[in-house]
Scaffold this active site. Structure first.
Site, PDB file in Angstrom:
ATOM      1  N   GLY A  15     -54.626  -7.103  17.607  1.00 59.79           N
ATOM      2  CA  GLY A  15     -55.453  -7.146  16.393  1.00 59.79           C
ATOM      3  C   GLY A  15     -56.362  -5.973  16.088  1.00 59.79           C
ATOM      4  O   GLY A  15     -57.241  -6.102  15.243  1.00 59.79           O
ATOM      5  N   VAL A  67     -46.914 -11.851  15.330  1.00 60.98           N
ATOM      6  CA  VAL A  67     -47.131 -13.022  16.189  1.00 60.98           C
ATOM      7  C   VAL A  67     -46.481 -14.299  15.651  1.00 60.98           C
ATOM      8  O   VAL A  67     -46.471 -15.314  16.334  1.00 60.98           O
ATOM      9  CB  VAL A  67     -48.635 -13.282  16.452  1.00 60.98           C
ATOM     10  CG1 VAL A  67     -49.237 -12.155  17.263  1.00 60.98           C
ATOM     11  CG2 VAL A  67     -49.388 -13.511  15.146  1.00 60.98           C
ATOM     12  N   SER A  98     -55.099 -15.324   6.025  1.00 57.43           N
ATOM     13  CA  SER A  98     -54.946 -16.469   5.134  1.00 57.43           C
ATOM     14  C   SER A  98     -54.211 -16.050   3.872  1.00 57.43           C
ATOM     15  O   SER A  98     -54.729 -15.257   3.074  1.00 57.43           O
ATOM     16  CB  SER A  98     -56.307 -17.058   4.757  1.00 57.43           C
ATOM     17  OG  SER A  98     -56.137 -17.938   3.659  1.00 57.43           O
ATOM     18  N   TYR A 150     -64.365 -19.171  14.402  1.00 56.73           N
ATOM     19  CA  TYR A 150     -65.536 -19.160  13.521  1.00 56.73           C
ATOM     20  C   TYR A 150     -66.032 -20.595  13.331  1.00 56.73           C
ATOM     21  O   TYR A 150     -65.232 -21.544  13.337  1.00 56.73           O
ATOM     22  CB  TYR A 150     -65.173 -18.516  12.162  1.00 56.73           C
ATOM     23  CG  TYR A 150     -66.355 -18.432  11.244  1.00 56.73           C
ATOM     24  CD1 TYR A 150     -67.497 -17.731  11.633  1.00 56.73           C
ATOM     25  CD2 TYR A 150     -66.378 -19.083  10.014  1.00 56.73           C
ATOM     26  CE1 TYR A 150     -68.621 -17.682  10.824  1.00 56.73           C
ATOM     27  CE2 TYR A 150     -67.481 -19.030   9.192  1.00 56.73           C
ATOM     28  CZ  TYR A 150     -68.602 -18.333   9.609  1.00 56.73           C
ATOM     29  OH  TYR A 150     -69.711 -18.299   8.812  1.00 56.73           O
ATOM     30  N   TYR A 160     -64.493 -20.461   2.997  1.00 52.64           N
ATOM     31  CA  TYR A 160     -63.659 -20.070   4.150  1.00 52.64           C
ATOM     32  C   TYR A 160     -62.251 -20.654   4.003  1.00 52.64           C
ATOM     33  O   TYR A 160     -61.324 -20.258   4.698  1.00 52.64           O
ATOM     34  CB  TYR A 160     -64.325 -20.525   5.451  1.00 52.64           C
ATOM     35  CG  TYR A 160     -63.923 -19.703   6.657  1.00 52.64           C
ATOM     36  CD1 TYR A 160     -64.264 -18.357   6.758  1.00 52.64           C
ATOM     37  CD2 TYR A 160     -63.200 -20.274   7.696  1.00 52.64           C
ATOM     38  CE1 TYR A 160     -63.892 -17.604   7.861  1.00 52.64           C
ATOM     39  CE2 TYR A 160     -62.820 -19.533   8.807  1.00 52.64           C
ATOM     40  CZ  TYR A 160     -63.168 -18.194   8.878  1.00 52.64           C
ATOM     41  OH  TYR A 160     -62.804 -17.453   9.972  1.00 52.64           O
TER      42      TYR A 160
HETATM   43  P1  NAI Z   1     -59.384  -7.422  11.396  1.00 52.12           P
HETATM   44  O1  NAI Z   1     -58.862  -7.527   9.996  1.00 52.12           O
HETATM   45  O2  NAI Z   1     -59.787  -6.087  11.877  1.00 52.12           O
HETATM   46  O3  NAI Z   1     -58.345  -8.086  12.432  1.00 52.12           O
HETATM   47  C1  NAI Z   1     -57.409  -9.072  12.082  1.00 52.12           C
HETATM   48  C2  NAI Z   1     -56.091  -8.638  12.706  1.00 52.12           C
HETATM   49  O4  NAI Z   1     -55.058  -9.632  12.575  1.00 52.12           O
HETATM   50  C3  NAI Z   1     -55.537  -7.338  12.077  1.00 52.12           C
HETATM   51  O5  NAI Z   1     -55.410  -6.329  13.057  1.00 52.12           O
HETATM   52  C4  NAI Z   1     -54.190  -7.774  11.545  1.00 52.12           C
HETATM   53  O6  NAI Z   1     -53.222  -6.731  11.533  1.00 52.12           O
HETATM   54  C5  NAI Z   1     -53.849  -8.891  12.532  1.00 52.12           C
HETATM   55  N1  NAI Z   1     -52.714  -9.695  12.055  1.00 52.12           N
HETATM   56  C6  NAI Z   1     -52.579 -10.315  10.854  1.00 52.12           C
HETATM   57  N2  NAI Z   1     -51.359 -10.879  10.761  1.00 52.12           N
HETATM   58  C7  NAI Z   1     -50.711 -10.631  11.927  1.00 52.12           C
HETATM   59  C8  NAI Z   1     -49.414 -10.947  12.432  1.00 52.12           C
HETATM   60  N3  NAI Z   1     -48.529 -11.663  11.711  1.00 52.12           N
HETATM   61  N4  NAI Z   1     -49.072 -10.509  13.669  1.00 52.12           N
HETATM   62  C9  NAI Z   1     -49.944  -9.786  14.425  1.00 52.12           C
HETATM   63  N5  NAI Z   1     -51.193  -9.462  13.999  1.00 52.12           N
HETATM   64  C10 NAI Z   1     -51.566  -9.865  12.758  1.00 52.12           C
HETATM   65  O7  NAI Z   1     -60.659  -8.405  11.412  1.00 52.12           O
HETATM   66  P2  NAI Z   1     -61.567  -8.998  12.605  1.00 52.12           P
HETATM   67  O8  NAI Z   1     -62.779  -9.521  11.926  1.00 52.12           O
HETATM   68  O9  NAI Z   1     -61.712  -8.017  13.691  1.00 52.12           O
HETATM   69  O10 NAI Z   1     -60.732 -10.276  13.055  1.00 52.12           O
HETATM   70  C11 NAI Z   1     -60.425 -10.561  14.373  1.00 52.12           C
HETATM   71  C12 NAI Z   1     -60.562 -12.048  14.664  1.00 52.12           C
HETATM   72  O11 NAI Z   1     -61.944 -12.410  14.613  1.00 52.12           O
HETATM   73  C13 NAI Z   1     -59.844 -12.969  13.683  1.00 52.12           C
HETATM   74  O12 NAI Z   1     -59.316 -14.069  14.398  1.00 52.12           O
HETATM   75  C14 NAI Z   1     -60.974 -13.433  12.803  1.00 52.12           C
HETATM   76  O13 NAI Z   1     -60.687 -14.645  12.152  1.00 52.12           O
HETATM   77  C15 NAI Z   1     -62.067 -13.584  13.855  1.00 52.12           C
HETATM   78  N6  NAI Z   1     -63.416 -13.694  13.323  1.00 52.12           N
HETATM   79  C16 NAI Z   1     -63.877 -12.760  12.448  1.00 52.12           C
HETATM   80  C17 NAI Z   1     -65.125 -12.912  11.893  1.00 52.12           C
HETATM   81  C18 NAI Z   1     -65.602 -11.943  10.847  1.00 52.12           C
HETATM   82  O14 NAI Z   1     -66.546 -12.271  10.111  1.00 52.12           O
HETATM   83  N7  NAI Z   1     -65.025 -10.758  10.765  1.00 52.12           N
HETATM   84  C19 NAI Z   1     -66.024 -14.034  12.263  1.00 52.12           C
HETATM   85  C20 NAI Z   1     -65.457 -14.915  13.257  1.00 52.12           C
HETATM   86  C21 NAI Z   1     -64.190 -14.753  13.748  1.00 52.12           C
END
Ligand code: NAI
Length: 268
Positions: A15, A67, A98, A150, A160
């Site tokens: 990610g 994934v 989403s 979250y 959300y």
């Molecule tokens: P981000 O956008 O940098 O990371 C999300 C990642 O998911 C991206 O690298 C994207 O390429 C990957 N992804 C999406 N579809 C995919 C797939 N089919 N196969 C493989 N990878 C895939 O954003 P962030 O915030 O770093 O998100 C990381 C985690 O943290 C997520 O689970 C998010 O829900 C969670 N989170 C984020 C919060 C926020 O406010 N940013 C708060 C609480 C949890």
């Protein structure tokens, strides 16, 4: 500062999209703490190219994996074990997507095709990851797997949308699989429930600015940053948390247990 908490450990980090990603910062922290890493992301995200900068920095190979595809997951796990010459010690699942939010669909009017894809990418993929690792015996005894969640899994945050259901499912998978992996191999499985954080995924939530400011004012310690979250992941991957499993660990500056704060009352 490095205490070499992860010296000699090997891990897979999902990610890291760009330098704001929680996974990106976690990869750097793990590397600084002595770990060897494999980086992975969906092929479409890799095309952006930023991950190569990180890969060089943390001396990690990049192995593509969507994934939602079991064959991609199997390939990733096989290649990672091959790269390390044995099983891994830790894995970070930092993935959220989403489709209904992307397409502007309201929670009360979901497209169920999109919904199934959202749940698959954001939650079932955690099961797919754990099941693939278990079948291939790809995680060492006392290994540690963390997913990011979250608080919308427990409380209503209307904008959300379907991600609330995805996070509830993710946390449930962590508990259920955590039981089986614990019994079988002492592998621990947890989710970290993080404060709102300014990243690509975070900013996709409608009204994010208001959201993050409100959380800041409702948290005695303020919002936890991506860097704070990365540090917490390091601790969870270290041997200092060997008996923590099947938990959803709030990492939110106290937000989850706060009813109201002086700052919020003053604004009324
Ligand atoms: P981000 O956008 O940098 O990371 C999300 C990642 O998911 C991206 O690298 C994207 O390429 C990957 N992804 C999406 N579809 C995919 C797939 N089919 N196969 C493989 N990878 C895939 O954003 P962030 O915030 O770093 O998100 C990381 C985690 O943290 C997520 O689970 C998010 O829900 C969670 N989170 C984020 C919060 C926020 O406010 N940013 C708060 C609480 C949890």
């Amino acid at each position: 500062m490095s205490n070499q908490l992860l010296k000699g450990k090997r891990g897979i980090i999902f990610g890291a999209l760009d330098e704001k990603s929680i996974a990106w910062i976690t990869a750097i922290k793990c590397f600084e703490q002595g770990a060897s890493i494999v980086l992975t992301n969906a092929p479409v995200a890799l095309r952006k190219g930023d991950i190569n900068v990180l890969a060089e920095k943390v001396q990690a190979p990049v192995i593509p994996c969507d994934v939602s595809l079991t064959e991609d997951m199997e390939n990733l796990i096989d290649k990672s074990v091959e790269h390390f010459g044995g099983p891994v010690d830790f894995i970070l699942h930092s993935i959220g997507m989403s489709l209904n939010v992307r397409k502007g669909r309201h929670y009360t009017d979901l497209d169920y095709g999109f919904n199934a894809k959202t749940l698959d990418i954001s939650a079932i993929s955690f099961h797919r990851l754990l099941a693939t690792c278990m079948k291939k015996d790809a995680i060492r005894d006392w290994g540690s797997v963390v997913g990011l969640s979250y608080i919308a899994a427990q409380r209503v945050f209307p904008d959300y949308n379907e991600m609330a259901d995805a996070k509830a499912l993710l946390e449930s998978v962590a508990r259920s699989f955590g039981y089986h992996y614990g019994v079988k191999k002492h592998v621990r499985v947890n989710t970290i429930s993080q404060s709102p954080t300014r990243t690509t995924a975070g900013s996709g939530v409608k009204g994010f600015d208001g959201f993050i400011t409100y959380a800041e004012k409702m948290s005695p310690l303020g919002n936890a940053s991506a860097e704070d979250c990365a540090n917490y992941c390091v601790v969870m991957f270290s041997d200092l948390t060997r008996m923590v499993t099947m938990q959803n660990l709030f990492h939110d500056g106290g937000f989850s247990f706060t009813g109201v704060t002086g700052e919020v009352i003053e604004k009324m």
